[in-house]
Design a protein around this motif. Structure first.
Motif, PDB file in Angstrom:
ATOM      1  N   GLU A 133       0.825  -1.208   0.000  1.00  0.00           N
ATOM      2  CA  GLU A 133       0.000   0.000   0.000  1.00  0.00           C
ATOM      3  C   GLU A 133       0.860   1.259   0.000  1.00  0.00           C
ATOM      4  OE1 GLU A 133      -3.076   0.230   2.889  1.00  0.00           O
ATOM      5  OE2 GLU A 133      -4.391  -0.974   1.616  1.00  0.00           O
ATOM      6  N   GLN A 134       1.971   1.190   0.724  1.00  0.00           N
ATOM      7  CA  GLN A 134       2.850   2.355   0.776  1.00  0.00           C
ATOM      8  C   GLN A 134       3.441   2.653  -0.593  1.00  0.00           C
ATOM      9  OE1 GLN A 134       5.661   2.616   4.150  1.00  0.00           O
ATOM     10  NE2 GLN A 134       7.278   2.892   2.623  1.00  0.00           N
ATOM     11  N   ARG A 135       3.835   1.593  -1.321  1.00  0.00           N
ATOM     12  CA  ARG A 135       4.479   1.800  -2.623  1.00  0.00           C
ATOM     13  C   ARG A 135       3.475   2.133  -3.719  1.00  0.00           C
ATOM     14  NH1 ARG A 135       8.681  -2.559  -4.705  1.00  0.00           N
ATOM     15  NH2 ARG A 135       9.946  -1.401  -3.208  1.00  0.00           N
ATOM     16  N   TYR A 136       2.347   1.442  -3.742  1.00  0.00           N
ATOM     17  CA  TYR A 136       1.430   1.547  -4.873  1.00  0.00           C
ATOM     18  C   TYR A 136       0.224   2.439  -4.605  1.00  0.00           C
ATOM     19  CZ  TYR A 136       4.148  -2.590  -6.128  1.00  0.00           C
ATOM     20  OH  TYR A 136       5.170  -3.468  -6.391  1.00  0.00           O
ATOM     21  N   GLY A 137      -0.012   2.787  -3.349  1.00  0.00           N
ATOM     22  CA  GLY A 137      -1.184   3.595  -3.026  1.00  0.00           C
ATOM     23  C   GLY A 137      -2.477   2.812  -3.110  1.00  0.00           C
ATOM     24  N   MET A 138      -2.382   1.520  -3.114  1.00  0.00           N
ATOM     25  CA  MET A 138      -3.542   0.623  -3.184  1.00  0.00           C
ATOM     26  C   MET A 138      -3.084  -0.753  -2.736  1.00  0.00           C
ATOM     27  SD  MET A 138      -3.767   0.116  -7.341  1.00  0.00           S
ATOM     28  CE  MET A 138      -3.852   1.895  -7.591  1.00  0.00           C
ATOM     29  N   SER A 139      -4.027  -1.678  -2.610  1.00  0.00           N
ATOM     30  CA  SER A 139      -3.656  -3.031  -2.187  1.00  0.00           C
ATOM     31  C   SER A 139      -2.852  -3.728  -3.278  1.00  0.00           C
ATOM     32  CB  SER A 139      -4.910  -3.843  -1.861  1.00  0.00           C
ATOM     33  OG  SER A 139      -5.594  -4.195  -3.056  1.00  0.00           O
ATOM     34  N   LEU A 140      -2.159  -4.784  -2.881  1.00  0.00           N
ATOM     35  CA  LEU A 140      -1.384  -5.550  -3.852  1.00  0.00           C
ATOM     36  C   LEU A 140      -2.278  -6.120  -4.947  1.00  0.00           C
ATOM     37  CD1 LEU A 140       0.976  -7.452  -1.377  1.00  0.00           C
ATOM     38  CD2 LEU A 140       1.660  -5.693  -3.029  1.00  0.00           C
ATOM     39  N   VAL A 141      -3.460  -6.598  -4.588  1.00  0.00           N
ATOM     40  CA  VAL A 141      -4.373  -7.158  -5.591  1.00  0.00           C
ATOM     41  C   VAL A 141      -4.810  -6.085  -6.576  1.00  0.00           C
ATOM     42  CG1 VAL A 141      -6.602  -8.249  -5.965  1.00  0.00           C
ATOM     43  CG2 VAL A 141      -5.162  -9.016  -4.079  1.00  0.00           C
ATOM     44  N   SER A 142      -5.168  -4.910  -6.058  1.00  0.00           N
ATOM     45  CA  SER A 142      -5.584  -3.823  -6.955  1.00  0.00           C
ATOM     46  C   SER A 142      -4.451  -3.429  -7.894  1.00  0.00           C
ATOM     47  CB  SER A 142      -6.042  -2.612  -6.137  1.00  0.00           C
ATOM     48  OG  SER A 142      -7.227  -2.902  -5.428  1.00  0.00           O
ATOM     49  N   HIS A 143      -3.235  -3.450  -7.378  1.00  0.00           N
ATOM     50  CA  HIS A 143      -2.086  -3.122  -8.224  1.00  0.00           C
ATOM     51  C   HIS A 143      -1.896  -4.169  -9.310  1.00  0.00           C
ATOM     52  CE1 HIS A 143       1.739  -1.536  -9.455  1.00  0.00           C
ATOM     53  NE2 HIS A 143       2.344  -2.680  -9.171  1.00  0.00           N
ATOM     54  N   LEU A 144      -1.995  -5.437  -8.950  1.00  0.00           N
ATOM     55  CA  LEU A 144      -1.874  -6.494  -9.962  1.00  0.00           C
ATOM     56  C   LEU A 144      -2.972  -6.369 -11.005  1.00  0.00           C
ATOM     57  CD1 LEU A 144      -1.001  -9.630  -7.769  1.00  0.00           C
ATOM     58  CD2 LEU A 144       0.551  -8.274  -9.178  1.00  0.00           C
ATOM     59  N   ASN A 145      -4.159  -6.032 -10.560  1.00  0.00           N
ATOM     60  CA  ASN A 145      -5.280  -5.858 -11.496  1.00  0.00           C
ATOM     61  C   ASN A 145      -5.009  -4.707 -12.449  1.00  0.00           C
ATOM     62  OD1 ASN A 145      -7.739  -6.335 -12.672  1.00  0.00           O
ATOM     63  ND2 ASN A 145      -8.959  -5.669 -10.932  1.00  0.00           N
ATOM     64  N   ARG A 146      -4.484  -3.621 -11.921  1.00  0.00           N
ATOM     65  CA  ARG A 146      -4.164  -2.461 -12.749  1.00  0.00           C
ATOM     66  C   ARG A 146      -3.121  -2.806 -13.812  1.00  0.00           C
ATOM     67  NH1 ARG A 146      -1.798   2.810  -9.781  1.00  0.00           N
ATOM     68  NH2 ARG A 146      -0.156   1.291  -9.281  1.00  0.00           N
ATOM     69  N   LEU A 147      -2.214  -3.736 -13.472  1.00  0.00           N
ATOM     70  CA  LEU A 147      -1.168  -4.134 -14.423  1.00  0.00           C
ATOM     71  C   LEU A 147      -1.653  -5.168 -15.434  1.00  0.00           C
ATOM     72  CD1 LEU A 147       1.938  -4.505 -12.071  1.00  0.00           C
ATOM     73  CD2 LEU A 147       1.377  -2.585 -13.569  1.00  0.00           C
ATOM     74  N   GLY A 148      -2.880  -5.663 -15.270  1.00  0.00           N
ATOM     75  CA  GLY A 148      -3.393  -6.679 -16.187  1.00  0.00           C
ATOM     76  C   GLY A 148      -2.891  -8.073 -15.878  1.00  0.00           C
ATOM     77  N   MET A 149      -2.541  -8.345 -14.625  1.00  0.00           N
ATOM     78  CA  MET A 149      -1.972  -9.632 -14.241  1.00  0.00           C
ATOM     79  C   MET A 149      -3.019 -10.696 -13.945  1.00  0.00           C
ATOM     80  SD  MET A 149       1.359  -9.204 -14.232  1.00  0.00           S
ATOM     81  CE  MET A 149       1.956 -10.540 -13.204  1.00  0.00           C
ATOM     82  N   LEU A 150      -4.239 -10.294 -13.628  1.00  0.00           N
ATOM     83  CA  LEU A 150      -5.244 -11.245 -13.160  1.00  0.00           C
ATOM     84  C   LEU A 150      -5.901 -11.962 -14.330  1.00  0.00           C
ATOM     85  CD1 LEU A 150      -7.008  -9.177 -10.326  1.00  0.00           C
ATOM     86  CD2 LEU A 150      -4.845 -10.452 -10.269  1.00  0.00           C
ATOM     87  N   SER A 151      -5.909 -13.290 -14.278  1.00  0.00           N
ATOM     88  CA  SER A 151      -6.544 -14.097 -15.318  1.00  0.00           C
ATOM     89  C   SER A 151      -6.755 -15.493 -14.779  1.00  0.00           C
ATOM     90  CB  SER A 151      -5.678 -14.150 -16.586  1.00  0.00           C
ATOM     91  OG  SER A 151      -4.579 -15.031 -16.403  1.00  0.00           O
ATOM     92  N   GLU A 152      -7.428 -16.334 -15.569  1.00  0.00           N
ATOM     93  CA  GLU A 152      -7.646 -17.718 -15.159  1.00  0.00           C
ATOM     94  C   GLU A 152      -6.348 -18.516 -15.139  1.00  0.00           C
ATOM     95  OE1 GLU A 152     -10.637 -19.535 -17.521  1.00  0.00           O
ATOM     96  OE2 GLU A 152     -12.275 -18.357 -16.650  1.00  0.00           O
ATOM     97  N   ARG A 153      -5.315 -18.031 -15.781  1.00  0.00           N
ATOM     98  CA  ARG A 153      -4.015 -18.734 -15.764  1.00  0.00           C
ATOM     99  C   ARG A 153      -3.257 -18.483 -14.470  1.00  0.00           C
ATOM    100  NH1 ARG A 153      -4.299 -16.286 -20.493  1.00  0.00           N
ATOM    101  NH2 ARG A 153      -2.872 -14.656 -19.782  1.00  0.00           N
ATOM    102  N   LEU A 154      -3.698 -17.489 -13.688  1.00  0.00           N
ATOM    103  CA  LEU A 154      -2.965 -17.078 -12.489  1.00  0.00           C
ATOM    104  C   LEU A 154      -3.472 -17.795 -11.243  1.00  0.00           C
ATOM    105  CD1 LEU A 154      -0.895 -15.123 -11.119  1.00  0.00           C
ATOM    106  CD2 LEU A 154      -2.827 -13.542 -10.798  1.00  0.00           C
ATOM    107  N   SER A 155      -2.545 -18.238 -10.416  1.00  0.00           N
ATOM    108  CA  SER A 155      -2.865 -18.680  -9.065  1.00  0.00           C
ATOM    109  C   SER A 155      -2.025 -17.870  -8.097  1.00  0.00           C
ATOM    110  CB  SER A 155      -2.623 -20.179  -8.888  1.00  0.00           C
ATOM    111  OG  SER A 155      -1.303 -20.540  -9.232  1.00  0.00           O
ATOM    112  N   VAL A 156      -2.598 -17.608  -6.919  1.00  0.00           N
ATOM    113  CA  VAL A 156      -1.939 -16.754  -5.931  1.00  0.00           C
ATOM    114  C   VAL A 156      -1.761 -17.556  -4.646  1.00  0.00           C
ATOM    115  CG1 VAL A 156      -2.612 -14.544  -6.909  1.00  0.00           C
ATOM    116  CG2 VAL A 156      -4.195 -15.712  -5.394  1.00  0.00           C
ATOM    117  N   ALA A 157      -0.519 -17.766  -4.258  1.00  0.00           N
ATOM    118  CA  ALA A 157      -0.222 -18.568  -3.077  1.00  0.00           C
ATOM    119  C   ALA A 157      -0.310 -17.713  -1.819  1.00  0.00           C
ATOM    120  CB  ALA A 157       1.170 -19.174  -3.195  1.00  0.00           C
ATOM    121  N   HIS A 158      -0.888 -18.279  -0.787  1.00  0.00           N
ATOM    122  CA  HIS A 158      -1.014 -17.719   0.559  1.00  0.00           C
ATOM    123  C   HIS A 158      -2.210 -16.765   0.653  1.00  0.00           C
ATOM    124  CE1 HIS A 158       2.716 -19.674   1.592  1.00  0.00           C
ATOM    125  NE2 HIS A 158       3.255 -19.154   0.501  1.00  0.00           N
TER     126      HIS A 158
END
Length: 499
Positions: free
Chosen positions: A254-279
């Motif tokens: 949040e400090q670096r991106y000004g948003m949650s890690l998930v929101s940042h990944l979404n903004r970068l276009g990282m989220l898809s059915e090919r992605l799995s997120v550990a933990h």
């Protein structure tokens, strides 16, 4: 002529949603063709026979997240948190040649197979960066031992101290100077390696396939993560990331991106059915919704989460909001085992300590489904693994019903998830081929494997002694830093759901 196998006389537990019933299985060319009542296939001539009398027959486990390099790192991780472990990782995994990479993968696969798991997502590590030869060495080890795998090179273009600049500033001299010497891999070299491997992958991708793993968002530049996502899309590679595993990651995200890690990944276009997120421990409702809407699979790793003091993932909240959740053992260095029976039991039991509402506890049925069908989605094999059903691959485990936990037998599913530790495993089949028979692994000499592992561990410990001493000196400083971060108020805490 087709290769046929009949498993007869067993009590069949087809999936996490069915009751166990007496049935016979007809397997043809490595896939399950039909499940029928006892004796239905007796008239088929020329088929191989496997007597499953007094056996519970279940779909094999699928390990949604592990690190095969942890096999040679067993016992090397001190009682420390995640960041302390990450600081020590080069001294645990460094100085390994191709033979060491293959040996560690073989150790991991051997344990998984003997404990009823026939497929794994391996975020594999090679220092200082992945090579095609290293990926081939790991993949060949899996192919030889007979397990299915996704081989996903774990990569980053930032060091721990670049991810946490305040950590470096908090260190005293000369530790600060030593830590500052750490160097991340060249991002373009990493991406080029994966591209080269994807363009000429010499293994049967239905058994051992290539993946990609930008390890932790804070440890990867935006451009590097997007480069990984582009390769994933271009070659259809399963992709996995460690997400919000520690509170420190969430705070600095949040400090670096000004948003949650998930929101940042979404903004970068990282989220898809090919992605799995550990933990995925330190995430809130909005994060879960974004992951679910993109078809991402979350992988719950309760053993390492507790071992490293990272926290308890909000698994029930994920399921309620439509996010698919699988199970992972994590590496044998941070979980001390590759036993999915233990993982499933712990996943069910942990849901009970975070709330008294029994309706929100993880049931035995859900735990089995998570560790089979749901994990298979993370590997890109959700349509062929994780169930005993016509058309699915014949990855099957037989368990001895004479073991004490099944006597008396009232509810096979409940007794399996809540009581089994792998001791009852007698046979394991991969694509209809028996690879474990009466508890003995048929595809590798386990005595020789043990000798090789001990010799390699002693050699590597000697080579990595200097780095290990540095990691020990850093531990109290990193621990103090993480404790301080844990006391900080941050926006995410106000969004975190109840479990």
């Amino acid at each position: 002529m087709s290769d046929r196998l009949i498993i007869h006389g067993g009590l069949v537990l087809a999936d996490g949603e069915s009751q166990a019933r007496l049935a016979d299985l007809l397997i043809e060319d490595g896939a399950l063709r039909e499940i029928g009542p006892p004796g239905q296939f007796d008239t088929i001539e020329g088929a191989r026979q496997l007597d499953a009398t007094d056996r519970l027959v279940m779909p094999a486990w699928v390990n949604g997240h592990t690190h095969a390099h942890g096999g040679l790192g067993r016992g090397a991780v001190a009682d420390t948190g995640l960041e302390g472990f990450l600081a020590a990782s080069p001294s645990i995994n460094g100085q390994r040649g191709l033979a060491d990479l293959a040996l560690s993968a073989t150790l991991t696969a051997a344990e998984l197979l003997k404990k009823g798991c026939t497929a794994l997502f391996d975020m594999t590590s090679e220092f200082p960066r992945p090579t095609v030869a290293g990926l081939h060495a790991v993949a060949r080890a899996y192919d030889t031992i007979g397990i299915r795998a996704v081989v996903a090179p774990m990569m980053a273009d930032r060091t721990l101290y670049q991810a946490y600049p305040e950590l470096l500033d908090s260190l005293p001299e000369p530790l600060k100077a030593q830590a500052a010497q750490a160097r991340a891999a060249d991002p373009q070299a990493c991406l080029s390696t994966v591209r080269a491997a994807a363009q000429d992958w010499p293994f049967d991708a239905n058994r051992v396939r290539l993946g990609i793993a930008p390890t932790i968002p804070l440890h990867c530049s935006d451009a590097f993560m997007q480069g990984c996502a582009q390769l994933s899309a271009e070659f259809g590679l399963p992709m996995q990331i460690h997400l919000a595993e520690s509170q420190q990651q969430a705070v600095f995200g949040e400090q670096r991106y000004g948003m949650s890690l998930v929101s940042h990944l979404n903004r970068l276009g990282m989220l898809s059915e090919r992605l799995s997120v550990a933990h995925s421990i330190w995430i809130g409702d909005n994060d879960i919704d974004q992951l679910a809407q993109a078809g991402v699979t979350a992988i719950h790793n309760p053993l390492s989460n507790l071992r490293l003091g990272s926290g308890v993932a909000p698994v029930r909240r994920m399921a309620e909001r439509g996010l698919r959740v699988g199970l992972g053992s994590d590496g044998a260095n941070t979980s001390d085992t590759q036993n999915l029976f233990e993982v499933a039991r712990l996943a069910a039991y942990l849901s009970r300590i975070v709330g008294s509402d029994e309706a929100r506890w993880i049931t035995a049925s859900e735990a089995l489904h998570m560790g089979t069908a749901n994990s298979a989605h993370a590997l890109g094999w959700g349509d062929r693994l994780g169930r005993l059903a016509p058309g699915y691959q014949a990855d099957i485990v037989l368990l001895d019903l004479a073991q004490p936990i099944y006597v008396p037998l009232r509810d096979a599913l409940r007794q399996l998830v809540h009581g089994e530790n792998g001791a009852a495993v007698t046979h394991v089949l991969v694509a209809g081929r028996v690879v474990v028979e009466y508890g003995r692994l048929l595809t590798v000499d386990e005595s020789a494997l043990r000798r090789q592992a001990q010799a390699a561990a002693e050699r590597l410990d000697a080579l990595n002694a200097e780095g290990r001493h540095l990691a020990q000196a850093l531990r109290p400083w990193i621990g103090a830093f993480c404790c301080g971060i844990g006391q900080r108020p941050f926006h995410l805490q106000r969004r975190l759901p109840t479990h």
